[in-house]
Design a protein around this motif. Structure first.
Motif, PDB file in Angstrom:
ATOM      1  N   ASN A  71       1.104  -0.906  -0.094  1.00 19.14           N
ATOM      2  CA  ASN A  71      -0.344   0.397   0.277  1.00 19.14           C
ATOM      3  C   ASN A  71       0.551   1.343   0.170  1.00 19.14           C
ATOM      4  O   ASN A  71      -0.163   2.448   0.395  1.00 19.14           O
ATOM      5  N   GLN A  72       1.843   1.274  -0.333  1.00 17.68           N
ATOM      6  CA  GLN A  72       3.296   2.302   0.514  1.00 17.68           C
ATOM      7  C   GLN A  72       4.069   2.571  -1.225  1.00 17.68           C
ATOM      8  O   GLN A  72       4.441   1.218  -1.687  1.00 17.68           O
ATOM      9  N   VAL A  73       4.840   3.775  -1.402  1.00 16.24           N
ATOM     10  CA  VAL A  73       5.894   3.601  -2.875  1.00 16.24           C
ATOM     11  C   VAL A  73       6.517   4.782  -2.357  1.00 16.24           C
ATOM     12  O   VAL A  73       5.473   5.851  -2.593  1.00 16.24           O
ATOM     13  N   ILE A  74       7.387   4.339  -2.787  1.00 14.97           N
ATOM     14  CA  ILE A  74       8.509   5.717  -2.426  1.00 14.97           C
ATOM     15  C   ILE A  74       8.413   6.642  -4.363  1.00 14.97           C
ATOM     16  O   ILE A  74       8.464   6.112  -5.235  1.00 14.97           O
ATOM     17  N   ILE A  75       8.088   7.909  -4.429  1.00 23.86           N
ATOM     18  CA  ILE A  75       8.013   8.320  -5.174  1.00 23.86           C
ATOM     19  C   ILE A  75       9.123   9.604  -5.675  1.00 23.86           C
ATOM     20  O   ILE A  75       9.338  10.546  -4.222  1.00 23.86           O
ATOM     21  N   TRP A  76       9.758   9.785  -6.402  1.00 26.11           N
ATOM     22  CA  TRP A  76      10.934  10.768  -6.236  1.00 26.11           C
ATOM     23  C   TRP A  76      11.688  11.884  -7.696  1.00 26.11           C
ATOM     24  O   TRP A  76      11.307  11.353  -9.071  1.00 26.11           O
ATOM     25  N   THR A  77      11.869  13.242  -7.319  1.00 26.72           N
ATOM     26  CA  THR A  77      12.295  13.647  -8.497  1.00 26.72           C
ATOM     27  C   THR A  77      13.589  14.668  -8.147  1.00 26.72           C
ATOM     28  O   THR A  77      13.430  15.407  -6.968  1.00 26.72           O
ATOM     29  N   ARG A  78      13.960  15.416  -8.992  1.00 23.20           N
ATOM     30  CA  ARG A  78      14.471  16.478  -8.651  1.00 23.20           C
ATOM     31  C   ARG A  78      14.337  18.114  -9.571  1.00 23.20           C
ATOM     32  O   ARG A  78      14.410  17.828 -10.851  1.00 23.20           O
ATOM     33  N   VAL A  79      14.159  18.985  -8.577  1.00 27.46           N
ATOM     34  CA  VAL A  79      14.084  20.220  -9.427  1.00 27.46           C
ATOM     35  C   VAL A  79      15.058  20.983  -9.542  1.00 27.46           C
ATOM     36  O   VAL A  79      15.650  20.933  -8.663  1.00 27.46           O
ATOM     37  N   THR A  80      15.863  21.380 -11.293  1.00 31.37           N
ATOM     38  CA  THR A  80      16.214  22.244 -10.836  1.00 31.37           C
ATOM     39  C   THR A  80      16.661  23.611 -10.883  1.00 31.37           C
ATOM     40  O   THR A  80      15.330  24.376 -11.331  1.00 31.37           O
ATOM     41  N   PRO A  81      17.189  24.416  -9.767  1.00 29.19           N
ATOM     42  CA  PRO A  81      16.758  25.499  -8.647  1.00 29.19           C
ATOM     43  C   PRO A  81      16.772  26.700 -10.123  1.00 29.19           C
ATOM     44  O   PRO A  81      17.769  26.758 -10.743  1.00 29.19           O
ATOM     45  N   GLU A  82      16.113  27.754 -10.090  1.00 32.09           N
ATOM     46  CA  GLU A  82      15.961  28.808 -10.792  1.00 32.09           C
ATOM     47  C   GLU A  82      15.902  30.026  -9.805  1.00 32.09           C
ATOM     48  O   GLU A  82      15.524  30.156  -9.032  1.00 32.09           O
ATOM     49  N   ASN A  83      17.133  30.977 -10.774  1.00 37.05           N
ATOM     50  CA  ASN A  83      16.571  32.625  -9.955  1.00 37.05           C
ATOM     51  C   ASN A  83      17.331  32.489  -8.945  1.00 37.05           C
ATOM     52  O   ASN A  83      17.059  33.547  -7.286  1.00 37.05           O
ATOM     53  N   GLY A  84      18.245  31.180  -8.735  1.00 37.42           N
ATOM     54  CA  GLY A  84      19.325  31.197  -7.066  1.00 37.42           C
ATOM     55  C   GLY A  84      18.277  30.546  -6.251  1.00 37.42           C
ATOM     56  O   GLY A  84      18.614  31.381  -4.827  1.00 37.42           O
ATOM     57  N   ASP A  85      16.360  30.471  -6.273  1.00 34.05           N
ATOM     58  CA  ASP A  85      16.158  29.757  -5.653  1.00 34.05           C
ATOM     59  C   ASP A  85      16.572  28.566  -4.104  1.00 34.05           C
ATOM     60  O   ASP A  85      17.299  28.160  -4.685  1.00 34.05           O
ATOM     61  N   GLN A  86      15.951  29.100  -2.920  1.00 28.74           N
ATOM     62  CA  GLN A  86      16.687  27.590  -1.926  1.00 28.74           C
ATOM     63  C   GLN A  86      15.731  26.671  -1.797  1.00 28.74           C
ATOM     64  O   GLN A  86      16.099  26.249  -0.493  1.00 28.74           O
ATOM     65  N   SER A  87      14.218  26.925  -1.792  1.00 31.47           N
ATOM     66  CA  SER A  87      13.473  26.718  -1.234  1.00 31.47           C
ATOM     67  C   SER A  87      12.678  26.549  -2.415  1.00 31.47           C
ATOM     68  O   SER A  87      11.657  27.884  -3.148  1.00 31.47           O
ATOM     69  N   ILE A  88      11.761  25.648  -3.069  1.00 31.81           N
ATOM     70  CA  ILE A  88      10.801  25.361  -4.449  1.00 31.81           C
ATOM     71  C   ILE A  88       9.902  24.448  -3.830  1.00 31.81           C
ATOM     72  O   ILE A  88       9.745  23.476  -3.831  1.00 31.81           O
ATOM     73  N   PRO A  89       8.486  25.241  -4.389  1.00 36.78           N
ATOM     74  CA  PRO A  89       7.374  24.324  -3.855  1.00 36.78           C
ATOM     75  C   PRO A  89       7.601  22.859  -4.798  1.00 36.78           C
ATOM     76  O   PRO A  89       7.134  23.423  -6.314  1.00 36.78           O
ATOM     77  N   VAL A  90       6.026  22.431  -5.079  1.00 36.45           N
ATOM     78  CA  VAL A  90       6.638  21.158  -5.582  1.00 36.45           C
ATOM     79  C   VAL A  90       5.241  20.296  -5.247  1.00 36.45           C
ATOM     80  O   VAL A  90       4.887  20.318  -4.290  1.00 36.45           O
ATOM     81  N   TRP A  91       4.160  20.383  -6.225  1.00 31.98           N
ATOM     82  CA  TRP A  91       3.186  19.503  -6.553  1.00 31.98           C
ATOM     83  C   TRP A  91       3.359  18.487  -7.114  1.00 31.98           C
ATOM     84  O   TRP A  91       4.016  18.203  -8.023  1.00 31.98           O
ATOM     85  N   TRP A  92       2.364  17.133  -6.029  1.00 35.22           N
ATOM     86  CA  TRP A  92       2.835  15.831  -6.852  1.00 35.22           C
ATOM     87  C   TRP A  92       1.511  15.320  -6.749  1.00 35.22           C
ATOM     88  O   TRP A  92       0.258  15.441  -6.912  1.00 35.22           O
TER      89      TRP A  92
END
Length: 672
Positions: A71-92
């Motif tokens: 009933n579970q699984v890990i999902i993964w991605t990587r976001v390449t940052p833009e404009n020097g961002d240190q924190s990026i909101p991500v929706w899945w």
């Protein structure tokens, strides 16, 4: 990875010269620039250079999933940052269809510099034995859609199929075997048994370096991995490979590390390829390698451990062990005939271990309490007691003629030592007490139907449980390497030895047969590819598939061998590969979903920054980026008043680059 080191010794013996290994130019705390000492990279084909796909912006490294439960699984991605961002909101979101319309669960996460902008979500509340599709969004763009499958429960599974892989050295060739597994639409998961990356530098004399230069696949960073930035950049390079990216997109992966995720022939307290005087504290380097592994791999993290059990209904208990970094003692090198008595005593010490007591007790409990019909053990290094002594020289002397034979004959004792080290050094043969304890436990408790799958050795082996002293209720299937060099490639790589390579390879093969048949049911020591483990209630079949080349991207492969285990420790040769599942899964689509109001395909960028850090920066800052063409790059550090405080120019090559900026003389403050 013992074979490469021992074969290098063999080459030294036969050529009466040593193979030089370039000193690693280590920079303490990332200061300065490390050079690998090779000529500028030249590739005649643009598709051979590490680049980013503009379609995937900002998810250049694709998606991945792993460690499925019912009933579970890990999902993964990587976001390449833009404009020097240190924190990026991500929706899945997770859906039951490739178009991601029938959404069953969704949520949000944050990609941060602290985790190298990698995002992992442990998705729960799923249905067992079900194919799901998933995707991410950030910066108003969508990632590739991934496909994954939860594990079955109870009697739900009557047919399981796993791809089994290991040892993918990036410069040694293209990951064609990964691509062929990604083409399959009936795999429950990929079992990756380690050496997912290699830590070596990019020197042409380094492992695979000369081939990498020809193919435009040289390691980045160009020096050996030591720092946090090093390991992150190397994973980023591997994950830009299109075949590996597609494998992760289409299949869940269950991974355990071996040595090259940290350093060659590593153990708890050090590694053959670690020099404390120039590379610092081993515990620090090991901790860094583990941290980056957890960032970049779709693994369910459990403190500092990677050994774990995953159940596939009543059919299979999958037991993944760690024979590398959890409690392993240093390898005994005196394993050859006539070794000093102290070495023999150390080797046979009953307290000697390849894993911690905690893990070993867990392993026995997992095997003893397993309720599934089959137990599959995912294991890093050769388990079975292959015997390499004596070397079968009759064929060799006959083939090379009397003149060369007269030169080789005095070298045979040294050659025997090399063989013994290869087959008794960095393997379970070096830790006989725990191996005997384990196999006696299986026998005495009458635990049948055990299969060990193994990587590391760059060869394909099928080994029965009919050991020379008595039979054990287990078999071992070893998967070949994805690209890492085999016996023939290592022997052929030295011009003075190349003419003898075919005879030497055949000598190794004949020695293995003479000393181990019928316990060694089948073997191949020269090809690359993968293993498919096909499981029903009646049998487990291992099918070996070899790719036709490493040196161009190719979809050519062939089935070469199948071995069946019914219930005991015996094997039967199969006439054909096991048939696939009756129902084939729909593959995830090749393109990311379009975003309303955003151009479907971003324009290609001449330069894309992949990673940077740390932030706040210490005495140095690393930057990794891809460049479409070779050209000079100007680096500038600018303060808030617009004053340039650091400026320099450095030549960049086409593909992935990494640079470290020395900030020691820069006052504390904010800069761009």
């Amino acid at each position: 990875m013992t074979m490469y080191r021992t074969l290098s010794t063999l080459l030294a013996l036969l050529t009466l010269s040593s193979l030089s290994s370039p000193a690693q130019d280590y920079r303490n705390d990332m200061f300065g620039t490390r050079s690998a000492g090779y000529e500028p990279r030249v590739s005649q084909r643009g598709d051979m250079i590490t680049q980013v796909d503009p379609r995937l912006q900002p998810f250049y490294h694709g998606v991945a999933s792993g460690d499925p439960t019912p009933n579970q699984v890990i999902i993964w991605t990587r976001v390449t940052p833009e404009n020097g961002d240190q924190s990026i909101p991500v929706w899945w979101k997770v859906a039951t269809d490739p178009q991601l319309q029938n959404i069953v669960t969704s949520g949000s996460a944050t990609a941060t510099a602290e985790d190298d902008f990698c995002v992992k979500v442990d998705v729960s509340g799923l249905q067992s034995g079900t194919v799901y599709y998933y995707g991410f969004s950030a910066y108003n763009r969508n990632s590739l859609t991934g496909r994954t499958r939860t594990a079955p429960s109870g009697d739900q599974a009557d047919h399981l199929r796993f791809g089994v892989v290991s040892c993918s050295n990036y410069p040694a060739g293209f990951f064609n075997a990964y691509g062929r597994l990604a083409d399959r639409n009936d795999l429950d998961a990929i079992l990756h048994l380690g050496d997912y990356i290699y830590e070596y530098d990019a020197d042409t004399t380094s492992y695979g370096g000369s081939i990498g230069k020809q193919l435009g696949r040289m390691h980045e960073p160009d020096a050996e991995l030591v720092t946090l930035a090093d390991y992150r950049t190397r994973y980023a390079q591997y994950r830009l490979d299109p075949d590996l990216m597609r494998l992760h997109q289409q299949c869940a992966m269950i991974h355990v590390w071996d040595d090259h995720e940290s350093a060659n022939d590593s153990y708890t307290d050090g590694a053959e390829n670690h020099d404390p005087s120039s590379q610092g504290d081993w515990a620090t380097r090991m901790a860094v390698s583990k941290r980056v592994h957890n960032e970049w791999m779709p693994i369910r993290e459990q403190s500092d451990k990677i050994y774990r059990k995953l159940s596939y209904g009543n059919l299979v208990d999958l037991i993944m062990i760690d024979t590398r970094l959890d409690g392993r003692m240093k390898q005994v090198q005196g394993v050859y005939e006539g070794a000093p008595q102290a070495s023999r005593d150390s080797l046979n010490d009953q307290t000697r271990r390849i894993m911690s007591k905690e893990q070993f007790d867990w392993l026995l409990s997992a095997l003893g309490n397993a309720e599934a019909r089959w137990r599959v053990i995912g294991n890093q290094v050769l388990f079975s007691p292959i015997e390499s002594n004596p070397v079968d020289t009759a064929y060799l002397f006959d083939q090379v003629g009397p003149l060369v034979a007269s030169f080789l004959r005095p070298q045979i004792p040294a050659l025997q030592q090399v063989f013994d080290l290869a087959f008794k050094g960095d393997v379970w043969n070096n830790y006989p007490a725990q191996r005997e304890h384990l196999t006696h436990f299986l026998t005495e408790n009458e635990i049948p139907r055990n299969v060990i799958v193994t990587g590391d050795f760059h060869t394909a082996f099928a080994l029965t449980g009919e050991w020379p002293d008595y039979s054990r209720p287990l078999v071992e299937f070893m998967t070949p390497s994805i690209t890492s060099a085999n016996f023939d490639e290592n022997l052929s790589s030295v011009p003075t030895i190349a003419p003898l390579a075919p005879q030497l390879v055949e000598t190794v093969s004949r020695t293995l047969i003479r000393n181990n048949y019928p316990f060694l049911a089948w073997h191949d020591i020269v090809h690359h590819g993968y293993l498919v483990l096909d499981i029903t209630s009646q049998r487990i079949q291992g099918d070996w598939f070899f790719v036709d080349t490493l040196f161009v991207r190719s979809d050519g492969e062939r089935w070469v061998q199948g071995q069946r285990n019914l219930t005991s420790g015996r094997l039967w040769s199969a006439d054909a590969p096991a048939p696939g599942k009756n129902v084939q899964d729909v593959p995830a689509p090749p393109d990311p979903p379009a975003t309303v109001g955003v151009a479907d395909t971003p324009s290609a960028q001449d330069l894309v920054v992949i990673g940077y850090g740390p932030n706040p920066a210490g005495p140095a800052l690393y930057v990794s980026f891809t460049a479409s063409t070779a050209r000079p790059i100007t680096y500038r550090v600018v303060d808030l008043q617009g004053n340039t405080v650091i400026a320099f120019e450095r030549e960049a090559f086409a593909g992935l680059n990494s640079t470290t900026i020395d900030l020691q003389s820069t006052p504390s403050g904010r800069y761009t």
